[in-house]
Design a protein around this motif. Structure first.
Motif, PDB file in Angstrom:
ATOM      1  N   ILE A   9     -20.127  22.470 -41.789  1.00  0.00           N
ATOM      2  CA  ILE A   9     -19.196  23.207 -42.222  1.00  0.00           C
ATOM      3  C   ILE A   9     -17.895  22.495 -41.970  1.00  0.00           C
ATOM      4  N   ASN A  10     -17.606  21.808 -40.984  1.00  0.00           N
ATOM      5  CA  ASN A  10     -16.298  21.410 -40.594  1.00  0.00           C
ATOM      6  C   ASN A  10     -16.034  19.982 -41.308  1.00  0.00           C
ATOM      7  N   GLU A  11     -16.968  19.414 -41.741  1.00  0.00           N
ATOM      8  CA  GLU A  11     -17.019  18.175 -42.572  1.00  0.00           C
ATOM      9  C   GLU A  11     -16.675  18.607 -44.071  1.00  0.00           C
ATOM     10  N   LEU A  12     -17.161  19.705 -44.531  1.00  0.00           N
ATOM     11  CA  LEU A  12     -17.002  20.266 -45.992  1.00  0.00           C
ATOM     12  C   LEU A  12     -15.378  20.645 -45.750  1.00  0.00           C
ATOM     13  N   ARG A  13     -15.144  21.428 -44.895  1.00  0.00           N
ATOM     14  CA  ARG A  13     -13.505  21.770 -44.668  1.00  0.00           C
ATOM     15  C   ARG A  13     -12.576  20.866 -44.708  1.00  0.00           C
ATOM     16  N   ALA A  18      -8.639  17.872 -48.008  1.00  0.00           N
ATOM     17  CA  ALA A  18      -7.936  16.527 -48.770  1.00  0.00           C
ATOM     18  C   ALA A  18      -8.068  16.553 -50.037  1.00  0.00           C
ATOM     19  N   ASN A  19      -8.677  17.663 -50.872  1.00  0.00           N
ATOM     20  CA  ASN A  19      -8.483  17.574 -52.235  1.00  0.00           C
ATOM     21  C   ASN A  19      -7.514  18.491 -52.634  1.00  0.00           C
ATOM     22  N   PRO A  20      -6.546  17.576 -53.398  1.00  0.00           N
ATOM     23  CA  PRO A  20      -5.257  18.242 -54.078  1.00  0.00           C
ATOM     24  C   PRO A  20      -5.559  19.419 -55.135  1.00  0.00           C
TER      25      PRO A  20
END
Length: 62
Positions: A9-13, A18-20
């Motif tokens: 979940i932390n990786e996905l967050r 990072a996605n504008p």
């Protein structure tokens, strides 16, 4: 098991942050929530009415 799930979940967050495009969408969503739950307050008149203003034009027969 729980630790692995939290790491995923932390990786996905982090990827989402990072996605504008995601950040733009999140900002629009936050603004929509703000206007929905905290609508703009109506403006009040600066000078409150006095009793003489309220009862102007009335004849009380005194």
């Amino acid at each position: 098991m729980l630790q692995e799930r939290l790491e995923r979940i932390n990786e996905l967050r982090k990827k989402a942050m990072a996605n504008p495009e995601f950040m733009k969408s999140a900002q629009a969503h936050a603004e929509a929530l703000e206007t929905q739950y905290h609508p703009a307050q109506p403006k009040r008149s600066k000078k409150p009415k006095t009793l003489s203003d309220i009862y102007q034009g009335y004849d009380f027969g005194i």
